[in-house]
Each structure stands twice: as structure tokens, then as C-alpha cells.
Design an enzyme around this catalytic site. Structure first.
Site, PDB file in Angstrom:
ATOM      1  N   ARG A  15      24.497 -37.286  -0.235  1.00 52.55           N
ATOM      2  CA  ARG A  15      24.880 -36.885   1.482  1.00 52.55           C
ATOM      3  C   ARG A  15      23.670 -36.510   2.133  1.00 52.55           C
ATOM      4  O   ARG A  15      22.486 -37.089   1.666  1.00 52.55           O
ATOM      5  CB  ARG A  15      24.998 -35.382   0.342  1.00 52.55           C
ATOM      6  CG  ARG A  15      24.267 -34.621  -0.352  1.00 52.55           C
ATOM      7  CD  ARG A  15      24.760 -33.043  -0.150  1.00 52.55           C
ATOM      8  NE  ARG A  15      25.921 -32.979  -0.863  1.00 52.55           N
ATOM      9  CZ  ARG A  15      26.395 -31.844  -1.447  1.00 52.55           C
ATOM     10  NH1 ARG A  15      25.933 -30.588  -1.591  1.00 52.55           N
ATOM     11  NH2 ARG A  15      28.067 -31.999  -2.785  1.00 52.55           N
TER      12      ARG A  15
ATOM     13  N   ASN B 198       8.733 -52.559  -2.589  1.00 54.92           N
ATOM     14  CA  ASN B 198       8.215 -53.235  -3.400  1.00 54.92           C
ATOM     15  C   ASN B 198       9.341 -54.315  -4.276  1.00 54.92           C
ATOM     16  O   ASN B 198      10.384 -54.342  -3.649  1.00 54.92           O
ATOM     17  CB  ASN B 198       7.664 -52.260  -4.413  1.00 54.92           C
ATOM     18  CG  ASN B 198       6.476 -52.267  -5.200  1.00 54.92           C
ATOM     19  OD1 ASN B 198       6.298 -53.326  -5.851  1.00 54.92           O
ATOM     20  ND2 ASN B 198       6.065 -51.754  -5.482  1.00 54.92           N
TER      21      ASN B 198
ATOM     22  N   HIS C 289      36.644 -52.030  -4.918  1.00 48.54           N
ATOM     23  CA  HIS C 289      36.631 -50.482  -5.763  1.00 48.54           C
ATOM     24  C   HIS C 289      36.869 -49.656  -5.328  1.00 48.54           C
ATOM     25  O   HIS C 289      36.675 -48.892  -3.959  1.00 48.54           O
ATOM     26  CB  HIS C 289      35.641 -50.770  -6.380  1.00 48.54           C
ATOM     27  CG  HIS C 289      35.221 -51.835  -7.733  1.00 48.54           C
ATOM     28  ND1 HIS C 289      35.637 -52.193  -8.588  1.00 48.54           N
ATOM     29  CD2 HIS C 289      34.017 -52.740  -7.367  1.00 48.54           C
ATOM     30  CE1 HIS C 289      34.835 -53.514  -8.562  1.00 48.54           C
ATOM     31  NE2 HIS C 289      34.001 -53.708  -7.891  1.00 48.54           N
TER      32      HIS C 289
END
Length: 613
Positions: free
Chosen positions: A590, A511, A543
Site C-alpha cells: 500500500r 546496488n 497469475h
């Protein structure tokens, strides 16, 4: 005494065998796999009952009902999604059957035998509904059915029975009168196939897949209702998906060569219907009421009698339905009116070859899959030449930028596999923009609709950036929903492949507002559905967080048949297992086990062993 001199005059309903008081009629199967009555003249007492109840001989007096034609039609889907999913169309038969079971009555229909041939069966056990549900697409043996139903009716039991129009006409004739405690249901029948051919077809699949058939679903919906997929599972765990005319049995069925001879002159078409209720697939429902369609199947119901109307009132709460004009069903159900045509294939030669050589041989000889074996007409050749350009025109109109981007992307030096005639191209919508380094590689194995804007005139950009030595793979697969066509990537997406990363995308649909950041490896399997504003990334840029377990970049794998709901984020190092669903606005940090529903931030397993479609 019944005597078959022309096989086209016998529909194989088996009613004559049930009516014979002396058991003088048995059924002999011919080389085609169809059965015909044979009379033991020593047992026969010439009572004439077999002739009196033969539906083929008395169709004129039997073809009547309360209504010349139904007042309207009904589009319906079962409210229980599992039942609808397991049904041939929308689950209308299951709703009708449930209503009868709920009053302690009996339900009759067709079930598979151990060898996946079909016979008629009746019981008052609701657990049998799973066996009765779904069309089988070959002729069923109804020996004993008519006697059993009459016995139940005389005892005062309530009965609902569903069968082919010829079988249900035979039941009317056999009973000789109407019973208030009987509901007769038929379906719109194109024609019944030879059990022998069907079994040979399954034998062929067993040889190819090295296992015995343990499950068959003639209209499996994993690839969508309209895909007309036959799914077969074998005892070695392998599965076969035969989509539409790719499936050898369906392709042969539509040549009409192994339908019963009586089907070419079927007397049970049109109106009035002889049953109380007629059910069928509601082909064309998307043009009548899209709210009852999502390519999972919609039923069409015709109420042919006052009794049928009354019974529908009893069960209608099990359905979501809409009353629609009767005429709205006609275009999608030609078989309601018209018998099939006789085959152009030599029927005698076909069955001789089947007997001697087997199903694979007749498939290759009479209805091969390869298109090159057919000789198209001159008109068809012109259409084939122009079709790719017409496809482009439908996608782009006369938008010069879109055409320029299309050629630039598909026919650049580093793009391989683009083939317009096969639809293996990236269709670049007018709002699509690109920044692709010359050393980047694009491998196209399936169509890809990039930046699709369903609102006319919308120009929200869809962006693709590929830095040096990166790769984009677009591949096909068996879990592509048949109705979607090319992979549908909607507008507003931003895909960035950097640092030599590889992004692999299977077939599915997304979408609005998808973002993908790929610096290492991101794979998205087949049949994956992605909601609005989903983020997938295998890299967090420059980062870092100073912890022992922090991952700055790690591969991401989205396995087959996964649903990523609106606003969720898939983080580096995650594998989302096959068949799983990630809830809206979740952050996945995870691995997600297969067939799990996960949600939250960080996402946790909310439910295991789920199914979704």
C-alpha cells in the site's frame, strides 16, 4: 593614529575601533562594500593604541605559538549525525563549542543578520550554536567583539571564539597577553568576500524566485558535501540549489574579484598558526581514511598550542577521529599556505558596473556560465575532443563486446537524446546483455551506467528486455548526488519492460541484484537509493488471486529521495512518498506516506517525519 593609505594593508578586523579609549574611530564602507577605519581627529588623543594593536603592522611579533607546526593532523566527524549534517564540514566547531558550553563558558563566532549579512556574536546560551554553526563566506563585522571578550576574561569566564585568521590575530594583539580561560580557533581561509556583493547576489535570487530569502546554507549537503551546494529558501516556499561553479556567487568568488584587497597578500598563512586550534574541510579524506568519509563532510583539525591539545582531550569523545600525518592535508588545502591571486578581471570596472547595473549584469559580463563565452586554448580544444573517447576507454578498456553493445544501444534507430560529449549515454559494461525490439523507444536525458561491476573481471550479467512498443526514459534532476556521476546500476540487475509499458528512471544509484518488472508504468524519481536484491513490479504476470481487491497490474511510483533497503519488494499500485525509507526485507502493498519509515510484510509505518541523507 591609524591611517589607511593603501587598502591592501587593512584586513578590516575592527580591532582598532575597540581599542580606542575615546571612540574616535568609526568604519566607513567603500563602493566595494568593505569597511576601513576613519579617525575623528578632534576626539583623537594620539595615544597610539590603534597602531600598537593593528595585526597588519605587527604580524612578525604576533606570528608565534608553542609549536612551529602541529605534530600531526586530525580527521574528525561529529558522532551526532544531525550536527555533522548541519555543519560546513564534519562538525568539529560544534564539538569545540559544546565543550565550552558544558563548562558554562561563552562561545563566539559569526552569525547572519536579518538581511543575511554577517556580524560576530558571543554568548553562553547553547541554543545559539545553530546560528554560529557553518561558514558564511563573506566578511563579518567584529565591532565590539574584542572589548566584550576581554571583559568576560577579566571576570574569569571561560571563552572559546572562532574567526578568520586575521580576526584571531587581532584578538591576540588586542588582549596583549594570553589568558588560560581563552581558546582561540581559526579556520583555513581562502579569502573574505564583499558583503555588498553577497547582498546583491541574494537580491538577484529574490527577484528570480519572487520571494524574500528566509534561509541560506552555503554548503548544503543534500547533493553531497563535495557538490559545494548553496541552498536558499524563500518565504514563498521555493528553493534554490546552486551547485559548485553553476552558482553565480561561487563562480565569481573563484575569480577573486570581490575578495578583500588584503587577501591577495594575506600575512596569516602557513605556520606557525596564531590560534590554539585550526579547523577546515578535510579535502582528500577519501584517500586518507575512507571510513571517515561518505560525502557528508569531514573536518580537519590542527592543534597549534599546548592549550589546544589539552582542550581537544576534553572534547574528543564527541568525535570519531583519526590522527593522520600533517602532510596528508596539504594537497587539499592550498589556502593553508598560499594567498589568492589577484583577479584578471578589472576590479574597478566590476564594482562600478555592480553599483549601476546589479549582480546579474556583472555575472554575465565578467563570469558568465555559458562555456561558449570562453575561448579555450588549442591544447584545451584537443582535450575536449578526446575526453569522450577517454571516458569510454575508462569504462570499457579494450573490451570489444562492451564497445559493440554501447554503439548498438545508444545509436539505434529508436534511441533519442544520446550525446557522448554531454555524457548523456548508456554506458554498457562488459557483463551487460540486451534483448530490445526495434519498435521499443529509449529516451536519454542523462548518463546511465548499466551493469557496473566494481570487482575487476566480474562478468555477472545485467539484463534488459524490451518487447514491442515499450519505452525506457532516463532523465536527470536536481537531487543527483554530485559525486556519483551517471546513474549507477550495478551488476546482476534484471529489467523487463513488456506489454507496452513505460519505465522512467531518474538519477540515483542501485546496488546488486535489482529486478524491475514493468508492464504498465513504473517511475523512479531522483536521488533514489536502492539496496541489494530489491524487487519492483507493476504486474504479476498471468497469475491471479480470486479476491474482490486483487490487482494484477497497477502503476508504481517511487518519488524523489527514497531509500529502498536490501531485499524489499514494491508491489503493483504502490506509491512510495518523497523522502521515505523502506526497511530491509519488507513487502510494500500500500502507499507509503512521504518522509516515513516503513517495515514488515505487509509494510506498516514505523516512524513519521523522518529525514535521511
Amino acid at each position: 593614529m591609524i591611517e589607511i593609505t593603501n587598502k591592501a594593508n587593512c584586513c578590516g578586523c575592527n580591532a582598532c575601533g575597540d581599542i580606542c579609549p575615546k571612540g574616535a574611530i568609526t568604519f566607513k564602507t567603500d563602493i566595494e562594500g568593505f569597511w576601513y577605519p576613519e579617525v575623528d581627529k578632534e576626539k583623537c588623543i594620539n595615544c597610539g593604541l590603534c597602531d600598537k594593536i593593528c595585526p597588519e603592522l605587527h604580524i612578525t611579533e604576533l606570528k608565534k605559538n608553542d609549536y612551529e607546526r602541529p605534530k600531526s593532523a586530525i580527521a574528525a566527524i561529529h558522532k551526532n549525525m544531525r550536527i555533522r549534517w548541519d555543519s560546513t564540514s564534519g562538525g568539529a566547531f560544534s564539538a569545540l563549542a559544546e565543550g565550552m558550553y558544558n563548562k558554562g563558558g561563552y562561545v563566539g563566532g559569526a552569525i547572519y543578520t536579518e538581511r543575511f549579512l554577517v556580524h560576530n556574536f558571543i554568548s553562553n546560551n547553547p541554543d545559539d550554536l545553530t546560528k554560529l554553526r557553518s561558514s558564511k563566506y563573506l566578511q563579518s563585522n567584529a565591532e565590539g567583539l574584542y572589548k566584550q571578550i576581554k571583559t568576560l576574561l577579566i571576570k574569569g569566564e571561560h571563552v572559546l571564539v572562532c574567526g578568520t585568521p586575521c580576526q584571531m590575530t587581532a584578538l591576540r594583539s588586542f588582549l596583549r597577553k594570553d589568558y588560560d580561560n581563552l581558546i582561540i580557533v581559526d579556520f583555513i581561509c581562502r579569502g573574505v568576500n564583499s558583503p555588498k556583493v553577497y547582498r546583491k547576489y541574494l537580491d538577484s535570487l529574490e527577484n528570480k524566485y519572487g520571494g524574500k530569502v528566509v534561509y541560506v546554507k552555503a554548503k548544503n549537503k543534500e547533493l553531497g558535501w563535495r557538490s559545494l551546494t548553496r541552498k536558499v529558501i524563500f518565504d514563498n516556499g521555493k528553493s534554490y540549489y546552486g551547485v559548485a561553479m553553476i552558482d553565480d556567487f561561487r563562480r565569481g568568488y573563484h575569480t577573486n574579484v570581490y575578495c578583500r584587497p588584503s587577501c591577495y597578500t594575506c600575512k596569516y598563512k602557513d605556520f606557525p598558526r596564531i590560534s590554539d586550534i585550526t579547523i577546515a574541510d578535510f579535502w582528500g579524506i577519501e584517500n586518507v581514511d575512507p571510513n571517515l568519509d561518505n560525502n557528508i563532510g569531514t573536518s580537519m583539525i590542527l592543534l597549534n598550542s599546548k592549550k589546544g591539545e589539552q582542550y581537544f582531550e576534553e572534547i574528543k569523545d564527541l568525535l570519531e577521529y583519526k590522527i593522520v600525518p600533517l602532510e596528508s592535508t596539504f594537497k587539499g588545502n592550498i589556502a593553508l599556505f598560499k594567498p589568492i591571486n589577484k583577479p584578471t578581471i578589472d576590479r574597478n570596472s566590476f564594482f562600478i558596473d555592480l553599483e549601476k547595473e546589479g549582480f546579474d549584469f556583472v555575472t554575465q559580463k565578467y563570469f558568465p556560465l555559458k562555456r561558449g563565452t570562453f575561448k579555450p586554448s588549442f591544447k584545451q580544444k584537443i582535450k575536449n575532443k578526446l575526453k569522450p573517447y577517454y571516458t569510454l576507454y575508462k569504462r570499457f578498456g579494450w573490451d570489444i563486446k562492451a564497445w559493440k553493445n554501447f554503439n548498438k544501444l545508444n545509436y539505434r534507430k529508436g534511441t533519442k537524446g544520446a550525446n557522448l560529449n554531454q555524457g548523456n549515454v548508456i554506458y554498457t559494461m562488459p557483463g551487460s546483455v540486451y534483448d530490445i525490439h526495434p519498435s521499443a523507444k529509449i529516451n536519454i536525458e542523462a548518463g546511465f551506467l548499466y551493469g557496473n561491476a566494481p570487482v575487476k573481471g566480474m562478468r555477472i550479467p545485467t539484463c534488459l528486455k524490451m518487447t514491442p512498443n515499450t519505452t525506457l526514459n532516463i532523465h536527470g534532476g536536481p537531487l543527483t548526488r554530485y559525486d556519483n556521476g551517471p546513474y549507477n546500476l550495478r551488476y546482476g540487475a534484471y529489467i523487463e519492460i513488456v506489454n507496452g509499458g513505460t519505465l522512467t528512471i531518474g538519477q540515483g544509484a542501485t546496488n546488486v541484484g535489482l529486478t524491475i518488472m514493468c508492464a504498465k508504468e513504473v517511475t523512479i524519481g531522483n536521488g533514489v537509493r536502492i539496496g541489494r536484491n530489491v524487487s519492483i513490479r507493476d504486474w504479476n504476470g498471468a497469475h491471479v488471486i480470486l479476491t474482490d481487491t486483487y490487482k494484477n497490474h497497477a502503476p508504481v511510483h517511487i518519488e524523489d529521495h527514497v531509500w529502498l533497503c536490501t531485499g524489499c519488494s514494491i508491489m503493483p499500485g504502490v506509491t512510495v512518498g518523497e523522502g521515505s525509507v523502506v526497511a530491509a526485507n519488507s513487502t510494500v502493498t500500500r502507499n507509503v506516506p512521504p518522509h516515513s519509515l516503513v517495515g514488515g510484510s505487509p509494510a506498516k509505518v514505523l516512524k513519521s517525519n523522518i529525514e535521511w541523507y
